[in-house]
Motif scaffolding. Sequence first.
Motif, PDB file in Angstrom:
ATOM      1  N   ARG A 609       0.533  10.513 -37.591  1.00 20.49           N
ATOM      2  CA  ARG A 609       0.271  11.397 -36.442  1.00 20.49           C
ATOM      3  C   ARG A 609      -1.078  12.069 -36.676  1.00 20.49           C
ATOM      4  O   ARG A 609      -1.156  13.241 -37.063  1.00 20.49           O
ATOM      5  N   TYR A 610      -2.156  11.307 -36.459  1.00 19.42           N
ATOM      6  CA  TYR A 610      -3.472  11.783 -36.861  1.00 19.42           C
ATOM      7  C   TYR A 610      -3.980  12.942 -36.000  1.00 19.42           C
ATOM      8  O   TYR A 610      -4.754  13.772 -36.467  1.00 19.42           O
ATOM      9  N   ASP A 611      -3.534  13.015 -34.743  1.00 20.27           N
ATOM     10  CA  ASP A 611      -3.962  14.139 -33.910  1.00 20.27           C
ATOM     11  C   ASP A 611      -3.473  15.460 -34.510  1.00 20.27           C
ATOM     12  O   ASP A 611      -4.190  16.462 -34.556  1.00 20.27           O
ATOM     13  N   GLN A 612      -2.216  15.437 -35.007  1.00 13.99           N
ATOM     14  CA  GLN A 612      -1.641  16.622 -35.651  1.00 13.99           C
ATOM     15  C   GLN A 612      -2.413  16.961 -36.931  1.00 13.99           C
ATOM     16  O   GLN A 612      -2.706  18.121 -37.212  1.00 13.99           O
ATOM     17  N   MET A 614      -5.522  16.297 -37.575  1.00 11.56           N
ATOM     18  CA  MET A 614      -6.830  16.863 -37.235  1.00 11.56           C
ATOM     19  C   MET A 614      -6.723  18.326 -36.848  1.00 11.56           C
ATOM     20  O   MET A 614      -7.512  19.168 -37.300  1.00 11.56           O
ATOM     21  N   SER A 615      -5.716  18.669 -36.043  1.00 16.67           N
ATOM     22  CA  SER A 615      -5.597  20.068 -35.623  1.00 16.67           C
ATOM     23  C   SER A 615      -5.263  20.951 -36.815  1.00 16.67           C
ATOM     24  O   SER A 615      -5.740  22.086 -36.908  1.00 16.67           O
ATOM     25  N   ILE A 817     -10.718   7.917 -36.764  1.00 16.65           N
ATOM     26  CA  ILE A 817      -9.980   9.021 -36.147  1.00 16.65           C
ATOM     27  C   ILE A 817     -10.423  10.372 -36.702  1.00 16.65           C
ATOM     28  O   ILE A 817     -10.389  11.388 -36.024  1.00 16.65           O
TER      29      ILE A 817
END
Length: 1217
Positions: A609-612, A614-615, A817
């Motif tokens: 879950r790369y978006d998580q 990053m945040s 990403i």
Amino acid sequence: MLTKFETKSNRVKGLSFHPKRPWILASLHSGVIQLWDYRMGTLIDRFDEHDGPVRGVHFHSSQPLFVSGGDDYKIKVWNYKLHRCLFTLLGHLDYIRTVQFHHEYPWIVSASDDQTIRIWNWQSRTCISVLTGHNHYVMCALFHPKEDLVVSASLDQTVRVWDIGALRKKTVAPADDIMRLSQMNADFFGGVDAVVKYVLEGHDRGVNWASFHPTLPLIVSGADDRQLKLWRMNDTKAWEVDTLRGHMNNVSCVLFHSRQDIIVSNSEDRSIRVWDATKRTGLQTFRREHDRFWILSAHPEMNLLAAGHDSGMIVFKLERERPAFSVSGDSMYYVKDRFLRFYEFSTQRDSQVIPIRRPGSSNLNQGAKTLSYSPTENAVLIGSDTEGGSYELYIIPKDSFGRGDTVQEAKRGIGGPAVFVARNRFAVLEKSTNQVIVKNLKNEIVKKSALPIVADAIFYAGTGNLLCRAEDRVIIFDLQQRIIVGELQTPFVRYIVWSNDMESIALLSKHSIVIANKKLVHQCTLHETIRVKSGAWDDNGVFIYTTLNHIKYCLPNGDSGIIRTLDIPVYITKVYGNTIHCLDRDGKNRAIVVDATEYVFKLSLLKKRYDQVMSMIRSSELCGQAMIAYLQQKGFPEVALHFVKDERTRFNLALGSGNIQIAVASAKEIDEKDHWYRLGVEALRQGNAGIVEYAYQRTKNFERLSFLYLVTGNLDKLFKMLKIAEVKNDVMGQFHNALYLGDIRERVKILENAGHLPLAYSTAVIHGLHDIAEHLAAELGDNVPVLPKGKSPSLLIPPTPIICGGDWPLLRVMRGIFEGGLDNVGKNVEEEYEEATDADWGEDLDIVDVDKIPNGDISAVLDDEEAHEENEEEGWDLEDLELPPEIDTPKTASNARSSVFVAPTPGMPVSQIWSQKSSLAAEHAAAGNFDIAMRLLSRQLGIKNFDPLRQLFLDLHMGSHTYLRAFSTAPVLTVAIERGWSESATPNVRGPPALVFKFSELEEKLKVGYKATTQGKFADALRLFLGILHTIPLIVVDSRREVDEVKELIIIVKEYVLGLKMEIKRKELKGDPVRQQELAAYFTHCNLQIPHLRLALLNAMSVCYKAGNLNTAANFARRLLETNPSVENHAKTARQILQAAEKNMTDATQLNYDFRNPFVVCGGTYVPIYRGQKDVSCPYCSSRFVPDHEGKICTVCDLAVVGSDASGLLCSPTQIR
């Protein structure tokens, strides 16, 4: 008795628990004092300064000190942090029995065999009081935990209580002058600091131990009369309350338990006894086989005891402290102080529900051990160890919440544990018969099921299922179908925790956790050095668990880590987000808020879950060496790069993730030779020649630079390197550069200048530089070297570069990403680097003007070099370089803020496509999959001997590929060649591989073989026919007709191979005429072409006639004439033999040959196998053999195993369709 820790050592005479840390001191009869961590089970330190046994030892309550007293009459005070003895107190005249620190004042009390008790001030290191009065050895002396009293026990059969109030008043500074004056008078006239308050007489023998109750005015003593006596005291007197009898030998030590109303004693009768202090009756006895007990110690704050014996010590608990609880949704039922309580997690409401019976048994450890709850029926099962295992069933009335005063009669039963398996059914384990009894809520038996393993506990495992525990495994047992649903080998499981969705289970052992799915399929195992206490699943599928001193997490892949440390052990009941709900040992509910960032971050990485991720990187404070190491280990160095400020770590991470720009920036900051070298290696791997050159320039690595210019074909700079070497007077460097350039005159000049005239002469002569050679010969005079005659010299010059290699071209790709938005690399670093990339490095170096410097003035350049060393603004530094703009490199690379690109997914290699599409051995061999090709041939044709096919496999593979040279610095490119390729073919559709062996070539080879046979060149013919036989398995044809032709060709060639082998064998046999005739006869029965059959018949006829076997010779003559021989001479000879034989139709010798009976020849033994006899055949060439040859390699084709099973030749795609 729950043993927590045990040691093996010399006899233990003294013990002391540390008040805060999980440590215990043990003083031994050998004179050693050991410091153990009883939680980890490790020896921390040993102190060895006493001479003889150490009988007393005690920790200070707040300082890092302990005191010890031994048989060497010495009291020693130690600092355990400094690992040494601070000082020794001398004064006692005999063995010291006990020592103890005062809880408040800087005092130590000691008891000795010199019949005195001494009180010492350990700060002033003096004896402040001597208590005399006992008239035998004083065995122990202890301070009262709160009052100014000392109790002592002596072998004079008395226990004495001493008042030390005067000593305290004397120590504490007096408030006014009157007090101070009276104190001075008291000192002057011999005032007494300590007085005997009571003398307790009652024991018939010497008293070994006496100790105060922690809160009540009670004393307990133990003596050699095997009795314990309980004494009570008030302000004026003390009296005996009761005597406890039961020990069979001298009582060594006795004390009150700090948290329970019990007395614990031990004795030389090898037992520890537990007594009820109020009822004054024995509760329990623990025995050892061979060891006498000497000492007891109680932990000042925890429910722990320790006992020392002849061969070590044990740390133990008398009762379990884990509360029984059961979680259901948002609520929990648990047992505390003989009440069933209810707790709601969301509101944190805690209420009493119903009182539960505490069994009136006289034993310890009879409290609630397990609790099972049925939410629909509001029923609770409470299990305990009473009567070897029993349970009580309570139905909770709806209105009882908060009141908790309704006394309810429970339904009881023997057996256990008991767990609900359905809404209104519960299961009880009956250990004696190893079966599970299912009962309803009226406590009536519904059914019985025998268990498939010997189980000692059962747990809930979903409706109708039980998890049964044995010593080394667990199983899930379906009660309806009576089958095992899952099984798993584990260490001894103590507790189990199901995830909220019942999909995962955690099996908790003493020192390990096993995670499995609902069918008990193992997922991961975690090992801990200290005891695992409890656990629960959070909403993300992470298992949160506690050990004695940590809350930890375990991810689904087995990664684990610490969330926080604990002051006291707790038992997790529920995890809600960042809040962990738990029960402590006192049954209090606690809610601990934790930081879940670390494990949520790792879980997000794990689940991609790369978006998580990053945040979290943007917002959180995640950092630290452990996280960086974790990211590196898991293959995310580019993520770790965003946490790191330290340049060395950044450099290592940048190299790990291939981020050259950041690596360059960090290398500049660090500016160390090793880092530049490593940067050069990585840049070379990426084909970034500019950075490689820059890195070598920064370290002045001239040898590597020269070689780099050679492989990239940069001859201009190579020439400059030659000039630099000349200026630096580096002869070897000059010679290498001249060699790389192929400059022969320069090489001769260098050799001449270096004084190697013979070598210079040889070089000049060989390369045809005769004018220089003559000049050198004149200098050499008589020493002109003689060059060897008849040798042809080869030219040693590197090939001229076709393409001068710059940076390798970059692909346009999607950015990774983690790029762009996350970049914390300063723009200034990037811009500085970009300035550098705009020019051709190394052009404007100071050494360009070398040509203009006369040879005698080299020192000027060397001085300049030194100045350059000091002043980084010149020479090899980056700022001096003027680079032309890059042409080939796409702008994507330079614009990307962080150029860690995710390379495009490589396509599938053509060879792999060939393998996937084909079942033909030849095509697998062409693709390079030799092992699959061999397996196919083994399955289809029974081939086991692949030696003859080795070269054919290699030829197929090489023949189906071609090789292209791209760059001088790039590897050779392999290109697959397809069969039937045309320019109109679709690029994405791959055809089968081109094969070097064709069926038409085999037909040509067959004709050549026939010709060699006709000419009598049998060895050559045999080699040709065997070649055909070996090539056929690797032939691919297009039509069914051709398949039939291939199979026919195998039969034809096989007959020739067999016949020729027999003929060659016959010619080798000189002294065996019978066998010669037989082989010649068998040859005529091979299925040959007519011309070859005539020659075989003629040959056999001649051999038999010469040997006198006229009848057999006549048979061959007849067969020869039937073929209408084209050579008249052959027919004439046959007729003559027939005429001769008709006169005498006999054979001189008996042959193993009957021409009237049809037969085939054995390919191994060359004997006839007549019709009706058993035989075996080769699955490939179909040659026949006698049964003895089964399982051996066929001697005809030399490939297949005789008699093996095979599916048949597969040589065309049409056979598969």
